[in-house]
Scaffold this motif. Structure first.
Motif, PDB file in Angstrom:
ATOM      1  N   ASN A  70      -1.731-121.940 -58.454  1.00 52.95           N
ATOM      2  CA  ASN A  70      -2.353-121.592 -59.728  1.00 52.95           C
ATOM      3  C   ASN A  70      -1.258-121.022 -60.624  1.00 52.95           C
ATOM      4  N   SER A  71      -0.791-121.847 -61.551  1.00 53.22           N
ATOM      5  CA  SER A  71       0.346-121.431 -62.382  1.00 53.22           C
ATOM      6  C   SER A  71      -0.010-120.245 -63.279  1.00 53.22           C
TER       7      SER A  71
ATOM      8  N   PHE B 104      -0.588-132.230 -72.021  1.00 59.40           N
ATOM      9  CA  PHE B 104      -2.034-132.478 -72.016  1.00 59.40           C
ATOM     10  C   PHE B 104      -2.793-131.469 -71.143  1.00 59.40           C
TER      11      PHE B 104
ATOM     12  N   GLY C 127       0.829-127.870 -64.397  1.00 62.81           N
ATOM     13  CA  GLY C 127      -0.347-128.750 -64.400  1.00 62.81           C
ATOM     14  C   GLY C 127       0.126-130.187 -64.457  1.00 62.81           C
TER      15      GLY C 127
ATOM     16  N   VAL D 148      -4.186-122.825 -69.817  1.00 61.80           N
ATOM     17  CA  VAL D 148      -2.849-122.428 -69.332  1.00 61.80           C
ATOM     18  C   VAL D 148      -1.930-122.000 -70.468  1.00 61.80           C
TER      19      VAL D 148
ATOM     20  N   GLU E 201       0.428-139.922 -67.139  1.00 55.79           N
ATOM     21  CA  GLU E 201      -0.728-140.816 -67.084  1.00 55.79           C
ATOM     22  C   GLU E 201      -1.722-140.486 -68.209  1.00 55.79           C
TER      23      GLU E 201
END
Ligand code: SAM
Length: 195
Positions: free
Chosen positions: A98-99, A119, A42, A133, A169
Motif C-alpha cells: 500500500n503505497s 492514471f 499503482g 494516492v 495499458e
C-alpha cells in the motif's frame, strides 16, 4: 488489512538481491550505494516499467501495486521476459504494498529520481477521496523521497515524458477509446537554504 504482505521496517532492510538477483551483487548489498531510482506507484499491469527497463538498463526500478493478483501478474511478466530475453529486464521488479502507507519503508530521503503516478484511481465520491494516492497529505512524503527534479529543458529532452500517456495499458485504453490525456509533471521545490 495490510498485515498479509511483508513490509521492510526500513529502506536498508529492502532485499535488493531478491528483486534484482542477476545484477545486484552481495558487494552492492553491503556497500548500499546502488538503490532503486524509479518508482511506479499503482503500476497496474506494469506496461510502463517494461518500457522503462530497456530504456534505462542501468537504473533499478520498482512498481508498487496494491492488488495481489495484479502484482503476481507483473512478477510473472517480468520473470518470463527475463527468460526470453537473456540479460534484459534484470533492473525491474514489483512489490505488493500500500503505497499510501509504506513509501518511507522502501525509500530514503532524496533517493528517487522519478516517481510515476499514471492514471491513478480518481475515486470521484467524496467519501472515497481519502483513497486517492495523489492527495495533499501525501505530497510531503513524496517530496521527501524525491531528488530535486529536472529543468524544463531537461524535461523536454527526457524520453520518459513521451511514454507517460502511451506506455501503460490504461493509457492505451484511453487512446483506443479516443479519449484525451492530460499530463502533469511536478517539480520538487528546493528551499533556498538547501542545495
Ligand atoms: N498505472 C497503471 C496504468 O496506467 O495502467 C494502473 C492504473 S489503475 C487505474 C490504478 C492502480 O493503482 C490499480 O492497479 C490499483 O490497484 C493501484 N492502487 C490504488 N491504490 C493503491 C495504493 N494505495 N497502493 C498501491 N497501489 C494502489
Amino acid at each position: 488489512s495490510d498485515s498479509h504482505f511483508p513490509v521492510p521496517i526500513s529502506p536498508s532492510q529492502f532485499d535488493y538481491s531478491l528483486h534484482y538477483p542477476q545484477i545486484f551483487t552481495s558487494t552492492d548489498q553491503v556497500d548500499g550505494s546502488r538503490k532503486v531510482q524509479f518508482a511506479d506507484i499503482g503500476c497496474g499491469f506494469g506496461g510502463l516499467l517494461i518500457s522503462l527497463s530497456t530504456l534505462f538498463p542501468e537504473t533499478l526500478m520498482i512498481g508498487m501495486e496494491l492488488r495481489d493478483k495484479v502484482t503476481e501478474y507483473v512478477k510473472e511478466r517480468i520473470l518470463s521476459l527475463r527468460v526470453t530475453n537473456p540479460g534484459q529486464y534484470q533492473n525491474v521488479s514489483v512489490v505488493r504494498t500500500n503505497s499510501m502507507k509504506y513509501i518511507p519503508n522502501y525509500f530514503e530521503k532524496a533517493q528517487l529520481t522519478k516517481m510515476f503516478f499514471l492514471f491513478p484511481d480518481p475515486h470521484f465520491k467524496e467519501k472515497n477521496h481519502r483513497r486517492r494516492v495523489i492527495s495533499p497529505f501525501l505530497l510531503d512524503e513524496y517530496a521527501y523521497v524525491l531528488k530535486p527534479a529536472l529543468t524544463e529543458k531537461e524535461l523536454e529532452a527526457d524520453p520518459v515524458v513521451k511514454l507517460l500517456s502511451s506506455a501503460t495499458e490504461e493509457g492505451q485504453k484511453v487512446a483506443r477509446n479516443g479519449g484525451q490525456t492530460f499530463q502533469a509533471v511536478f517539480r520538487r521545490i528546493v528551499p533556498s537554504d538547501q542545495t
